[in-house]
Enzyme design. Structure first.
Site, PDB file in Angstrom:
ATOM      1  N   ASN A  34     -10.686  -3.792  -1.255  1.00  0.00           N
ATOM      2  CA  ASN A  34     -10.539  -2.782  -2.304  1.00  0.00           C
ATOM      3  C   ASN A  34      -9.638  -3.249  -3.441  1.00  0.00           C
ATOM      4  O   ASN A  34      -8.749  -4.083  -3.214  1.00  0.00           O
ATOM      5  CB  ASN A  34      -9.957  -1.493  -1.693  1.00  0.00           C
ATOM      6  N   ARG A  44       0.837  -1.202   0.000  1.00  0.00           N
ATOM      7  CA  ARG A  44       0.000   0.000   0.000  1.00  0.00           C
ATOM      8  C   ARG A  44       0.869   1.248   0.000  1.00  0.00           C
ATOM      9  O   ARG A  44       0.569   2.231  -0.701  1.00  0.00           O
ATOM     10  CB  ARG A  44      -0.915   0.000   1.229  1.00  0.00           C
ATOM     11  N   CYS A  99     -19.176  -1.200   0.896  1.00  0.00           N
ATOM     12  CA  CYS A  99     -18.306  -0.072   1.235  1.00  0.00           C
ATOM     13  C   CYS A  99     -18.927   0.667   2.407  1.00  0.00           C
ATOM     14  O   CYS A  99     -20.142   0.611   2.616  1.00  0.00           O
ATOM     15  CB  CYS A  99     -18.169   0.856   0.029  1.00  0.00           C
ATOM     16  N   HIS A 130     -16.418   4.289  -4.508  1.00  0.00           N
ATOM     17  CA  HIS A 130     -15.506   5.413  -4.319  1.00  0.00           C
ATOM     18  C   HIS A 130     -15.653   6.473  -5.407  1.00  0.00           C
ATOM     19  O   HIS A 130     -14.718   7.237  -5.680  1.00  0.00           O
ATOM     20  CB  HIS A 130     -14.044   4.937  -4.222  1.00  0.00           C
ATOM     21  N   TYR A 161     -13.906  10.805  -1.850  1.00  0.00           N
ATOM     22  CA  TYR A 161     -12.985  10.316  -2.875  1.00  0.00           C
ATOM     23  C   TYR A 161     -13.035  11.163  -4.139  1.00  0.00           C
ATOM     24  O   TYR A 161     -12.139  11.085  -4.982  1.00  0.00           O
ATOM     25  CB  TYR A 161     -13.283   8.854  -3.214  1.00  0.00           C
TER      26      TYR A 161
END
Length: 420
Positions: free
Chosen positions: A144, A90, A164, A194, A244
């Site tokens: 995700n 990540r 989500c 998102h 987002y």
């Protein structure tokens, strides 16, 4: 009722377990199995999970294993919350795109594509093993990028729904501002995972009074500050975008912010280190306050609600990720959208959606095209497919950037991509 959580060694799992304990009437879990290859973390997380159940008087059994097949055997539902490559991967997703002046983020842009490439094959393997063990089990995906992962699962014929926490987060915040119970607030939530907008906030049901204008008039500054977007934008649009959307509406400003400080992955890694130290304390029998800074607020409530609707055949309306099925007529039927849907033992059936304005429909269509190409790259591999997906992404879209990002993505992810 047996549930399995794949990625059960996550430091976030105690939040989920706390939700199962508090909401036992909605979801009477008799057996909960945490599945994860990281056995050292499993011991810590599993031990705390048992103590949470015991403190709240929940009679369910909790166990843990690194054996996926044994863990999902006989499960009525399997919740996926895994992270291939961990926080290290990540951190890379959030940093190397910045070298091109592009957003570094784990669910969108080049970093989001990297995560999809790593994740889709692993999730499909897990789902196939679940299907062999129990073909009637439901898969609830919180992994995700949820939209792409859920589309991969549904396209492969799995019994899956994507979840989500953005919608339930807005529901809870709006309810607090309005001074009403959360279940009185109904959101006209529409878009892709998102990439969503709240077009109406109704009280009492899908046909209730729309109080969004009142919310914006009386609490617009607070909502805008929470989203870190200009109040004038909310007033102009008359909707509340997902936070987002900052990556699209304020791309360059976000890039400057990301370059100026540590990555979110670095912050989360430190939080996780501290949480694991806490979990090791045998006296700890509740989720610590620090867990609230880990992210994923209200996921446990959303997971309980959705799983309950699937397993108890309630037909209740939940905001989920599922096939479009003509709901948004400008998208293919097999696109995955995030909208309110009636959820029962057959799965999720999207409710009708008012025609979308071009301002939103255009971006949704653009990102859906990117997701088509991203899934193709995740399933089949190949540098050319990765390049095509990056070139199609509205946050990239330039040959020079797509070329450089393709090479960098592959260099950082070769150990996770069998074809690279």
């Amino acid at each position: 009722m047996k549930l399995a959580v794949v990625g059960g060694g996550s430091t976030y799992t105690p939040e989920l377990v706390d939700g199962f304990a508090r909401l036992r009437d909605a979801l009477p879990v008799e057996e909960l199995v945490l599945v994860d290859p990281a056995t050292d973390r499993l011991e810590l997380v599993g031990g705390l999970a048992r103590r949470i159940f015991a403190k709240q008087g929940h009679p369910g059994r909790i166990s843990w294993t690194d054996d996926l097949d044994a863990g999902v055997d006989g499960a009525d539902a399997v919740l996926l919350q895994l992270r291939v490559g961990g926080q290290t991967a990540r951190n890379q997703d959030e940093t190397w795109p910045l070298e091109c002046g592009c957003v570094g983020q784990e669910t969108t842009g080049a970093g989001g594509l990297a995560k999809a490439l790593r994740t889709v094959p692993v999730v499909l393997d897990i789902a196939e093993r679940v299907r062999r063990r129990n073909p009637d089990a439901w898969i609830v995906d919180f992994t995700n990028p949820v939209g792409i992962v859920t589309r991969a699962l549904l396209t492969a014929g799995h019994r899956a729904v994507g979840l989500c926490n953005v919608a339930i987060g807005f529901q809870r915040k709006f309810a607090k501002l309005l001074g009403v119970a959360p279940d009185e607030v109904w959101l006209e939530h529409v878009g892709l995972n998102h990439l969503t907008w709240e077009r109406a906030v109704r009280l009492g049901g899908t046909d209730g009074e729309d109080v969004l204008p009142k919310l914006l008039a009386e609490h617009g500054d607070a909502i805008a500050d929470d989203l870190r977007m200009p109040r004038a934008l909310l007033d102009r649009l008359g909707v509340v975008p997902s936070y987002y959307l900052r990556y699209f509406y304020q791309h360059d400003a976000v890039v400057r912010e990301l370059k100026a400080g540590p990555s979110r992955a670095a912050e989360v890694a430190e939080i996780e280190r501290r949480l694991l130290e806490m979990y090791a304390d045998p006296a700890l029998d509740e989720k610590p306050e620090l867990l609230g800074k880990r992210g994923g607020a209200f996921y446990s409530e959303a997971a309980v609600d959705l799983t309950s609707s699937l397993l108890r055949d309630t037909g209740e309306v939940r905001i989920v990720n599922t096939f479009n099925q003509g709901t948004l007529p400008f998208l293919p039927d097999d696109a995955v959208i995030e909208v309110p849907a009636a959820v029962d033992a057959r799965g999720a059936s999207p409710l009708p959606v008012r025609p979308l304005e071009p301002l939103y429909a255009g971006l949704i269509a653009h990102v859906t095209a990117y997701e088509d190409l991203a899934l193709e790259a995740a399933l089949k591999g190949g540098r050319e497919r990765v390049f095509d997906a990056l070139l199609a992404h509205p946050l990239i879209g330039q040959i020079e950037y797509a070329e450089q990002l393709t090479d960098t993505l592959l260099a950082h992810n070769r150990e996770h991509l069998a074809w690279a």
